[in-house]
Design a protein around this motif. Structure first.
Motif, PDB file in Angstrom:
ATOM      1  N   VAL A   1      -5.814 -20.953  -0.158  1.00  0.00           N
ATOM      2  CA  VAL A   1      -5.260 -19.811  -0.885  1.00  0.00           C
ATOM      3  C   VAL A   1      -4.281 -19.130   0.059  1.00  0.00           C
ATOM      4  O   VAL A   1      -4.677 -18.635   1.126  1.00  0.00           O
ATOM      5  CB  VAL A   1      -6.365 -18.829  -1.322  1.00  0.00           C
ATOM      6  CG1 VAL A   1      -5.749 -17.644  -2.056  1.00  0.00           C
ATOM      7  CG2 VAL A   1      -7.397 -19.531  -2.200  1.00  0.00           C
TER       8      VAL A   1
ATOM      9  N   LEU B   1      -0.862 -16.541  -3.719  1.00  0.00           N
ATOM     10  CA  LEU B   1      -1.030 -15.139  -4.069  1.00  0.00           C
ATOM     11  C   LEU B   1       0.351 -14.490  -4.030  1.00  0.00           C
ATOM     12  O   LEU B   1       1.038 -14.550  -3.018  1.00  0.00           O
ATOM     13  CB  LEU B   1      -1.960 -14.431  -3.083  1.00  0.00           C
ATOM     14  CG  LEU B   1      -3.401 -14.924  -3.003  1.00  0.00           C
ATOM     15  CD1 LEU B   1      -4.173 -14.117  -1.966  1.00  0.00           C
ATOM     16  CD2 LEU B   1      -4.085 -14.830  -4.362  1.00  0.00           C
TER      17      LEU B   1
ATOM     18  N   ILE C   1      -1.781 -16.680  -8.468  1.00  0.00           N
ATOM     19  CA  ILE C   1      -2.428 -15.476  -8.988  1.00  0.00           C
ATOM     20  C   ILE C   1      -1.648 -14.279  -8.463  1.00  0.00           C
ATOM     21  O   ILE C   1      -1.253 -14.248  -7.293  1.00  0.00           O
ATOM     22  CB  ILE C   1      -3.898 -15.383  -8.535  1.00  0.00           C
ATOM     23  CG1 ILE C   1      -4.722 -16.499  -9.187  1.00  0.00           C
ATOM     24  CG2 ILE C   1      -4.498 -14.036  -8.894  1.00  0.00           C
ATOM     25  CD1 ILE C   1      -6.176 -16.501  -8.772  1.00  0.00           C
TER      26      ILE C   1
ATOM     27  N   LEU D   1     -10.050 -15.255  -9.271  1.00  0.00           N
ATOM     28  CA  LEU D   1      -9.724 -16.171  -8.183  1.00  0.00           C
ATOM     29  C   LEU D   1     -10.812 -17.223  -8.026  1.00  0.00           C
ATOM     30  O   LEU D   1     -10.519 -18.421  -7.855  1.00  0.00           O
ATOM     31  CB  LEU D   1      -9.543 -15.404  -6.874  1.00  0.00           C
ATOM     32  CG  LEU D   1      -9.281 -16.266  -5.627  1.00  0.00           C
ATOM     33  CD1 LEU D   1      -8.024 -17.102  -5.780  1.00  0.00           C
ATOM     34  CD2 LEU D   1      -9.207 -15.386  -4.377  1.00  0.00           C
TER      35      LEU D   1
END
Length: 233
Positions: free
Chosen positions: A51, A79, A100, A109
């Protein structure tokens, strides 16, 4: 073995809170506060999924993803800040599998991570309509679902999870048109909503990867206003 998730963000509050949530759900977590340390760590000790924040010191998320994609097809979620559409599209074109926007729900998430890991696992498993070996061959194209490898004329094409599933969905039925909704379902599953343009970005990147191996690659056709199809041999 629990999946290992790499979190890369210069916001230590996010790293701490998200790490706690993921660890409570049974994941192993490794954290990095900048792109350079993340690149070194992920190349020496790959994770099952990463991530990445976009805006970071020393090396931003875009450059980190570019560098990772030279060596790895590891699933990546970006992100991004709210309404930064350009960043989202650029991330997808560079090979991110999902994104996201901040501020985000940790539950969302978590669900995106699980969905992407399931897709990754499914792409490696033998498909119910595939031969026992898990290999799909269409002319010069060979997809091995169990090894998650793609060959074109014997040369390896490095595809991300999403890209592999898109190529598989098209190549399974040569000549048949797949609209964008069908390709979204094939690559993301019905539980996740993504914009139509996301599929267009992925297809452009897939073509670019095949053309890096073969300048004349033209097997994925666009039918404007309808969708895409894999040419019949």
């Amino acid at each position: 073995m629990p999946a290992t998730i790499a979190l890369v963000d210069d916001d230590r509050n996010i790293l701490t809170s998200v790490s706690m949530t993921l660890e409570q759900e049974g994941f192993q977590v490794r954290t990095y506060t900048d792109g350079e340390s993340a690149l070194q760590g992920l190349l020496s000790r790959p994770a099952d999924l990463a991530v990445l924040d976009i805006k970071m010191p020393r090396m931003d998320g875009m450059e980190l993803l570019q560098r990772l994609r030279q060596r790895s097809s590891m699933p990546v979620i970006f992100l991004t800040s709210k309404d930064e559409e350009l960043d989202q599209l650029m991330g997808l074109r560079l090979g991110a599998d999902d994104y996201i926007t901040k501020p985000f729900s940790q539950r969302l998430l978590l669900e995106r991570i699980r969905a992407l890991l399931r897709r990754n696992e499914a792409s490696r498993a033998e498909g119910s309509g595939a031969p026992p070996s898990g290999v799909i061959t269409r002319g010069d194209l060979t997809l091995d679902e169990t090894k998650h490898t793609c060959l074109w004329k014997g040369e390896q094409v490095q595809l991300t999870v999403t890209e592999f599933l898109l190529v598989k969905a098209l190549a399974q039925r040569p000549g048949m048109v797949k609209n964008r909704d069908q390709l979204i379902d094939a690559a993301y599953g019905e539980a996740i909503y993504v914009d139509d343009r996301t599929i267009d970005s992925h297809v452009k990147r897939v073509r670019k990867k095949f053309r890096a191996v073969d300048d004349d690659f033209s097997m994925i056709e666009t039918l404007y206003g309808i969708g895409y199809r894999y040419k019949e041999a």
